[in-house]
Each structure stands twice: as structure tokens, then as C-alpha cells.
Scaffold this active site. Structure first.
Site, PDB file in Angstrom:
ATOM      1  N   LYS A 286      40.912  23.384   0.973  1.00  0.00           N
ATOM      2  CA  LYS A 286      39.679  23.401   1.750  1.00  0.00           C
ATOM      3  C   LYS A 286      39.516  22.096   2.524  1.00  0.00           C
ATOM      4  O   LYS A 286      39.855  21.019   2.025  1.00  0.00           O
ATOM      5  CB  LYS A 286      38.484  23.595   0.804  1.00  0.00           C
ATOM      6  CG  LYS A 286      37.134  23.728   1.492  1.00  0.00           C
ATOM      7  CD  LYS A 286      36.038  23.943   0.469  1.00  0.00           C
ATOM      8  CE  LYS A 286      34.669  24.022   1.121  1.00  0.00           C
ATOM      9  NZ  LYS A 286      33.583  24.190   0.120  1.00  0.00           N
TER      10      LYS A 286
ATOM     11  N   LYS B 258      36.373  15.774   3.226  1.00  0.00           N
ATOM     12  CA  LYS B 258      36.453  14.349   3.564  1.00  0.00           C
ATOM     13  C   LYS B 258      37.117  13.551   2.442  1.00  0.00           C
ATOM     14  O   LYS B 258      37.548  12.417   2.650  1.00  0.00           O
ATOM     15  CB  LYS B 258      35.060  13.791   3.849  1.00  0.00           C
ATOM     16  CG  LYS B 258      35.087  12.379   4.437  1.00  0.00           C
ATOM     17  CD  LYS B 258      33.694  11.891   4.768  1.00  0.00           C
ATOM     18  CE  LYS B 258      33.755  10.481   5.390  1.00  0.00           C
ATOM     19  NZ  LYS B 258      34.196   9.471   4.439  1.00  0.00           N
TER      20      LYS B 258
ATOM     21  N   LYS C 269      35.018  18.941 -11.541  1.00  0.00           N
ATOM     22  CA  LYS C 269      34.464  17.620 -11.259  1.00  0.00           C
ATOM     23  C   LYS C 269      34.513  16.683 -12.459  1.00  0.00           C
ATOM     24  O   LYS C 269      34.423  15.461 -12.297  1.00  0.00           O
ATOM     25  CB  LYS C 269      33.016  17.757 -10.755  1.00  0.00           C
ATOM     26  CG  LYS C 269      32.911  18.418  -9.389  1.00  0.00           C
ATOM     27  CD  LYS C 269      31.480  18.491  -8.920  1.00  0.00           C
ATOM     28  CE  LYS C 269      31.390  19.130  -7.531  1.00  0.00           C
ATOM     29  NZ  LYS C 269      30.001  19.206  -7.041  1.00  0.00           N
TER      30      LYS C 269
END
Length: 329
Positions: free
Chosen positions: A194, A197, A113
Site C-alpha cells: 500500500k 509515507k 502495529k
């Protein structure tokens, strides 16, 4: 009811897709039959990355409403917002004092991240300590985790053991619950990634609140292969195997039964029926969700859940503070 105690939550940082239903919500509903349950909305975790305040409030309500719509009974299981129980933040700080810099540095989610970003919140680095606090506050015996959270649960187990050895038996060391089928739902456009969205291709995911027509269109576009055989084989047929797992979970039948049901029929009939199976499961969830999401009833449920959760959490927090030498009353 057994002596098992479960805790889990879904972060309100995006719209839920069917991977969230298969890997989390569905498990939550089943766990109610196995032990005492605490289901929270980890809004404190959400703000480790920037959030629009209006969106955070709305998504927090959405997640809580979906918990109930999916089948969690608030009369038996506590449903609450993480930020409504202050013990989470306080024990989170105490867990930071026990976590080592090297341990936190090795967390792959932080690396993923923060990669390529000029500025990163320090909370993104330390939040595994808060996650440990979330779990340990309720003396959870079992915690459902996806593949991407195994490392964090291992840290939680290490911190609980370290604290108990240093200050005396205080925390239960939790066990992971990892489901094989459907543990990680992959994208409809790419079975190596995976379902998320964040994928710019909107046909790659099915949202829990997608309308039936949208669901049918997305499944019709799902990638398969040239074999035309509905057969479960992740190594040779990953795209089809992903769809078979989705069908198995939403139809509540074994994978072998899915294969038998569509033997010799090809992918067209399979994908069409898959869409209807998913729609049949999601429509009642969507209806209950719409009735709840902006209701006073949801507010009442969250307030009651927070009060019940705080009673347990504060007891654990005080025990931890006393063990560490803080003055308690």
C-alpha cells in the site's frame, strides 16, 4: 436529501498521500450530495502511538484544512476535532464494557502495529471500541472503509447489535461503503504494498502537498513492466494497473477510456500525462489549503462543527447511558 447519514475521518498521524484523496477525501465530497455528513479529525486515535505535541497540533489543522480544500462544505457538513466532542471518549468507555477481550485480540491492526515492540499502549488494543463509539454516536447509516478497516466496522456492527439486544434499540447498525476502483492505492515502487509515507523510498508515494516538479519526477520513476502496453490487468500487470486506477480517478474517466487513450503509446507518454492530470487536480486544493490552514476561519469552522456534532452526539450518549441504567437528567 436522503435519510442517509455518513461519518468518517482521517487520522492526523502523517502527511496525506494521493491514496488518502482517492480512498477518503474524494468520497467525502461525493457523500455530501447523498445525505447528512459528519467529518472529524480523530486526534484521540492518533495518540494510541506516541506523538510530538507540536506535530499533532499542526497535522490536525492540516487534515481539517484539506477537508475543506478538497471540497467539503462546512456550511452543510460538520467538520470537527474528535477531542472537542467529549461524548466520543465517554461512549468509547461504554463500548469497552461491551467488547470482548477475544474480539479485540483478533484485530489484525493491533497485531501489525504491536509486532516487535517492547512497549505498546493499552489504547492501541482498545481503540476499536472508541472507533465504534465514533460511528454510533451519530447514528451513522453508512461508513466508508478501506480494506484495512473492514474488520473494525464489523466489530462496530457487532457491538451495536449486542447493545441493542441487551439494552433495547439504541444504535443504528451502519453499513460499509467500499469502492472497488482506487479502494487501495499501491506504492509506485512496489504494487504489492500500500502507498505509505512510512516507506523509506520517497518516490513510492505522492503527497497531496507535493510540488508539481516533485510529482512529475516521482511518476517518471514509477515501476511498470516490460510489456509497454497500457492495459488494466491486476494479475498480470499490477504496477501498470495501479497507475491506470490513479489516472481514472484523477481524470474522472472510466478505466476502459484510459486504455483507449494510451493504446500503442507506451509508458513514457502515459506516465507524463498521468502526472499532469494529478497536478491539475491537486493545485487548486493546495492553494485553498494554504489560505486556510493557519487562519481564524478554520478555527471558527472547527468550533461551529464541534457544537453541531456535540448536539447529536450527546443525545445518543444520554440514550445509551439511560438504557444501561445510569442516572440521567
Amino acid at each position: 436529501m436522503s435519510n442517509k447519514r455518513f461519518l468518517s475521518g482521517i487520522k492526523p498521524s502523517g502527511d496525506l498521500n494521493i491514496g488518502g484523496y482517492i480512498g477518503a477525501l474524494r468520497q467525502f465530497v461525493m457523500m455530501q450530495e447523498e445525505g447528512e455528513c459528519y467529518f472529524f479529525v480523530p486526534d484521540l486515535h492518533a495518540v494510541t502511538i506516541p506523538q510530538d505535541p507540536k506535530e499533532l497540533r499542526e497535522r490536525s489543522r492540516q487534515i481539517a484544512a484539506l477537508y475543506i480544500a478538497a471540497g467539503i462544505d462546512p456550511r452543510g457538513s460538520a467538520i470537527f476535532m474528535q477531542s472537542h466532542v467529549s461524548a466520543h471518549a465517554e461512549l468509547g468507555w461504554l463500548m469497552e464494557t461491551q467488547a470482548h477481550f477475544g474480539e479485540l485480540s483478533r484485530m489484525t491492526q493491533f497485531k501489525d502495529k504491536s509486532d516487535g515492540k517492547d512497549t505498546v499502549s493499552s489504547a492501541l488494543f482498545t481503540y476499536p471500541a472508541l472507533m465504534a463509539a465514533d460511528i454510533l454516536l451519530y447514528q451513522a447509516t453508512h461508513v466508508p472503509v478501506g480494506d484495512d478497516q473492514k474488520q473494525h466496522l464489523e466489530l462496530t456492527r457487532d457491538l451495536a447489535t449486542r447493545f441493542n439486544n441487551r439494552f433495547g434499540e439504541t444504535f443504528t447498525v451502519p453499513e460499509p461503503i467500499i469502492r472497488e476502483v482506487g479502494a487501495r492505492v499501491m506504492g509506485l515502487d512496489d504494487p504489492s504494498s500500500k502507498m505509505s509515507k512510512s516507506n523509506p523510498n520517497q518516490s513510492s508515494y505522492i503527497l497531496l502537498l507535493d510540488e508539481p516538479g516533485v510529482i512529475r519526477k516521482k511518476f517518471s520513476r514509477a515501476v511498470t513492466d516490460s510489456d509497454m502496453n497500457v492495459r488494466y490487468d491486476w494479475e498480470a500487470k499490477p504496477a501498470v494497473s495501479n497507475l491506470i486506477e490513479i489516472y481514472s480517478v484523477f481524470a474522472d474517466i472510466e478505466i476502459a477510456e484510459v486504455e483507449r487513450r494510451f493504446e500503442g503509446q507506451g509508458y513514457g507518454a502515459f506516465k507524463k500525462d498521468l502526472a499532469e492530470v494529478v497536478i491539475a487536480k491537486l493545485e487548486p486544493i493546495q492553494q485553498t489549503y494554504a489560505e486556510l490552514v493557519h487562519s481564524e476561519e478554520l478555527d471558527r469552522i472547527l468550533k461551529d462543527g464541534a457544537n453541531r456534532a456535540a448536539e447529536v452526539a450527546n443525545r445518543t450518549l444520554n440514550a445509551a447511558k439511560e438504557a444501561m441504567g445510569f442516572l440521567t437528567f
